[in-house]
Scaffold this motif. Structure first.
Motif, PDB file in Angstrom:
ATOM      1  N   MET A  10      -4.717   7.622  -6.736  1.00 30.59           N
ATOM      2  CA  MET A  10      -5.163   7.113  -5.444  1.00 30.59           C
ATOM      3  C   MET A  10      -4.270   6.022  -4.861  1.00 30.59           C
ATOM      4  O   MET A  10      -4.433   5.680  -3.692  1.00 30.59           O
ATOM      5  CB  MET A  10      -6.589   6.576  -5.556  1.00 30.59           C
ATOM      6  CG  MET A  10      -7.598   7.672  -5.770  1.00 30.59           C
ATOM      7  SD  MET A  10      -9.315   7.129  -5.655  1.00 30.59           S
ATOM      8  CE  MET A  10      -9.478   6.042  -7.028  1.00 30.59           C
ATOM      9  N   TYR A  11      -3.343   5.484  -5.653  1.00 32.08           N
ATOM     10  CA  TYR A  11      -2.496   4.408  -5.126  1.00 32.08           C
ATOM     11  C   TYR A  11      -1.012   4.693  -5.330  1.00 32.08           C
ATOM     12  O   TYR A  11      -0.258   4.814  -4.371  1.00 32.08           O
ATOM     13  CB  TYR A  11      -2.868   3.067  -5.763  1.00 32.08           C
ATOM     14  CG  TYR A  11      -2.084   1.896  -5.214  1.00 32.08           C
ATOM     15  CD1 TYR A  11      -2.274   1.463  -3.910  1.00 32.08           C
ATOM     16  CD2 TYR A  11      -1.149   1.240  -5.991  1.00 32.08           C
ATOM     17  CE1 TYR A  11      -1.552   0.397  -3.395  1.00 32.08           C
ATOM     18  CE2 TYR A  11      -0.426   0.167  -5.492  1.00 32.08           C
ATOM     19  CZ  TYR A  11      -0.635  -0.250  -4.194  1.00 32.08           C
ATOM     20  OH  TYR A  11       0.091  -1.302  -3.687  1.00 32.08           O
ATOM     21  N   PHE A  36       0.051   0.539   4.090  1.00 31.81           N
ATOM     22  CA  PHE A  36      -0.649   1.314   3.063  1.00 31.81           C
ATOM     23  C   PHE A  36      -0.703   0.532   1.754  1.00 31.81           C
ATOM     24  O   PHE A  36      -1.769   0.395   1.142  1.00 31.81           O
ATOM     25  CB  PHE A  36       0.039   2.664   2.827  1.00 31.81           C
ATOM     26  CG  PHE A  36      -0.578   3.444   1.698  1.00 31.81           C
ATOM     27  CD1 PHE A  36      -1.684   4.240   1.924  1.00 31.81           C
ATOM     28  CD2 PHE A  36      -0.066   3.360   0.411  1.00 31.81           C
ATOM     29  CE1 PHE A  36      -2.271   4.953   0.881  1.00 31.81           C
ATOM     30  CE2 PHE A  36      -0.639   4.055  -0.638  1.00 31.81           C
ATOM     31  CZ  PHE A  36      -1.748   4.861  -0.403  1.00 31.81           C
ATOM     32  N   CYS A  85      -3.039  -2.587   2.099  1.00 30.45           N
ATOM     33  CA  CYS A  85      -4.464  -2.264   2.251  1.00 30.45           C
ATOM     34  C   CYS A  85      -5.087  -1.797   0.938  1.00 30.45           C
ATOM     35  O   CYS A  85      -6.246  -2.100   0.649  1.00 30.45           O
ATOM     36  CB  CYS A  85      -4.659  -1.204   3.325  1.00 30.45           C
ATOM     37  SG  CYS A  85      -4.420  -1.832   4.992  1.00 30.45           S
ATOM     38  N   TRP A  86      -4.332  -1.062   0.164  1.00 29.06           N
ATOM     39  CA  TRP A  86      -4.855  -0.564  -1.107  1.00 29.06           C
ATOM     40  C   TRP A  86      -4.589  -1.506  -2.278  1.00 29.06           C
ATOM     41  O   TRP A  86      -5.105  -1.285  -3.379  1.00 29.06           O
ATOM     42  CB  TRP A  86      -4.273   0.817  -1.405  1.00 29.06           C
ATOM     43  CG  TRP A  86      -5.001   1.894  -0.670  1.00 29.06           C
ATOM     44  CD1 TRP A  86      -4.677   2.418   0.541  1.00 29.06           C
ATOM     45  CD2 TRP A  86      -6.179   2.568  -1.099  1.00 29.06           C
ATOM     46  NE1 TRP A  86      -5.580   3.377   0.895  1.00 29.06           N
ATOM     47  CE2 TRP A  86      -6.525   3.495  -0.094  1.00 29.06           C
ATOM     48  CE3 TRP A  86      -6.983   2.478  -2.224  1.00 29.06           C
ATOM     49  CZ2 TRP A  86      -7.632   4.323  -0.183  1.00 29.06           C
ATOM     50  CZ3 TRP A  86      -8.086   3.310  -2.316  1.00 29.06           C
ATOM     51  CH2 TRP A  86      -8.406   4.217  -1.310  1.00 29.06           C
ATOM     52  N   TYR A 135      -7.715  -3.007  -4.188  1.00 25.15           N
ATOM     53  CA  TYR A 135      -8.351  -2.012  -5.064  1.00 25.15           C
ATOM     54  C   TYR A 135      -7.517  -1.796  -6.329  1.00 25.15           C
ATOM     55  O   TYR A 135      -8.045  -1.775  -7.442  1.00 25.15           O
ATOM     56  CB  TYR A 135      -8.534  -0.688  -4.316  1.00 25.15           C
ATOM     57  CG  TYR A 135      -9.013   0.422  -5.209  1.00 25.15           C
ATOM     58  CD1 TYR A 135     -10.355   0.529  -5.544  1.00 25.15           C
ATOM     59  CD2 TYR A 135      -8.123   1.348  -5.734  1.00 25.15           C
ATOM     60  CE1 TYR A 135     -10.805   1.533  -6.382  1.00 25.15           C
ATOM     61  CE2 TYR A 135      -8.563   2.356  -6.574  1.00 25.15           C
ATOM     62  CZ  TYR A 135      -9.899   2.450  -6.889  1.00 25.15           C
ATOM     63  OH  TYR A 135     -10.328   3.443  -7.726  1.00 25.15           O
ATOM     64  N   ALA A 136      -6.215  -1.643  -6.147  1.00 23.34           N
ATOM     65  CA  ALA A 136      -5.337  -1.417  -7.295  1.00 23.34           C
ATOM     66  C   ALA A 136      -5.349  -2.623  -8.238  1.00 23.34           C
ATOM     67  O   ALA A 136      -5.387  -2.457  -9.467  1.00 23.34           O
ATOM     68  CB  ALA A 136      -3.910  -1.139  -6.816  1.00 23.34           C
ATOM     69  N   THR A 187      -8.682  -2.728 -10.140  1.00 26.33           N
ATOM     70  CA  THR A 187      -8.707  -1.649 -11.127  1.00 26.33           C
ATOM     71  C   THR A 187      -7.836  -1.992 -12.326  1.00 26.33           C
ATOM     72  O   THR A 187      -8.257  -1.827 -13.473  1.00 26.33           O
ATOM     73  CB  THR A 187      -8.252  -0.322 -10.494  1.00 26.33           C
ATOM     74  OG1 THR A 187      -9.122  -0.018  -9.401  1.00 26.33           O
ATOM     75  CG2 THR A 187      -8.286   0.809 -11.497  1.00 26.33           C
TER      76      THR A 187
END
Length: 130
Positions: free
Chosen positions: A42-43, A109, A112-113, A116-117, A120
Motif C-alpha cells: 500500500m505504500y 503521495f 500523505c501516506w 500511515y507507513a 505501521t
C-alpha cells in the motif's frame, strides 16, 4: 484484510467496538509478515510505480524535445526555418513545469501516506518487540 480483521468490543469501554486484527494470526511472526506485506503493497510499491512512471514520462518528453531541437537545427543548416530563441524558452519552460509537477505528485503521495507507513512500521518493529 476482510479475512484478517474482525469487529471486537472493547473490554473496558461499554458500547465501543473497533475493527482489529488481534488474534487473527497463530504467531507474532505471521502478524509481522502480514503487516510488512501490507505496508509494501500500500505504500512502497505504489510509490515506486508512480515514481518510475513519472520519470519515464519526463524522460520521454525530454527525449522528444531534444529530437525536435536536433531536427530544427538540422533544417536550419539545410536552409529551412530556424528555431526561434523564444520557441526554445517555451520548450525549456514546459520541461521545467513537467519536472516540477512530477516531483510534486510523487512528494504529495509520499507525504500523505507517510503517517500511515510510520505508524505501521512503528507497530511492527516496536510494539511486537515489547
Amino acid at each position: 484484510m476482510s479475512i484478517v480483521f474482525r469487529v471486537k468490543r472493547h473490554p473496558q469501554v461499554a458500547g465501543f467496538e473497533q475493527c482489529v486484527s488481534f488474534g487473527a494470526f497463530n504467531s507474532e511472526q505471521q502478524e509481522v509478515v502480514y503487516n510488512i506485506f501490507c505496508l509494501c503493497a500500500m505504500y512502497f510499491l505504489p510509490l515506486i510505480v508512480i515514481t518510475v512512471c513519472y520519470v519515464c514520462i519526463f524522460c520521454e518528453i525530454h527525449r522528444s524535445s531534444k529530437e525536435l531541437d536536433e531536427k530544427r537545427e538540422h533544417r536550419s543548416t539545410v536552409g529551412h526555418v530556424r528555431l526561434r530563441r523564444s520557441d526554445r524558452r517555451v520548450l525549456e519552460r514546459a520541461r521545467r513545469r513537467t519536472l516540477r509537477m512530477t516531483v510534486t505528485i510523487v512528494a504529495v503521495f509520499a507525504l500523505c501516506w507517510l503517517p500511515y507507513a510510520t505508524i505501521t512500521m512503528w507497530s511492527v518493529f516496536v510494539c511486537t518487540h515489547m
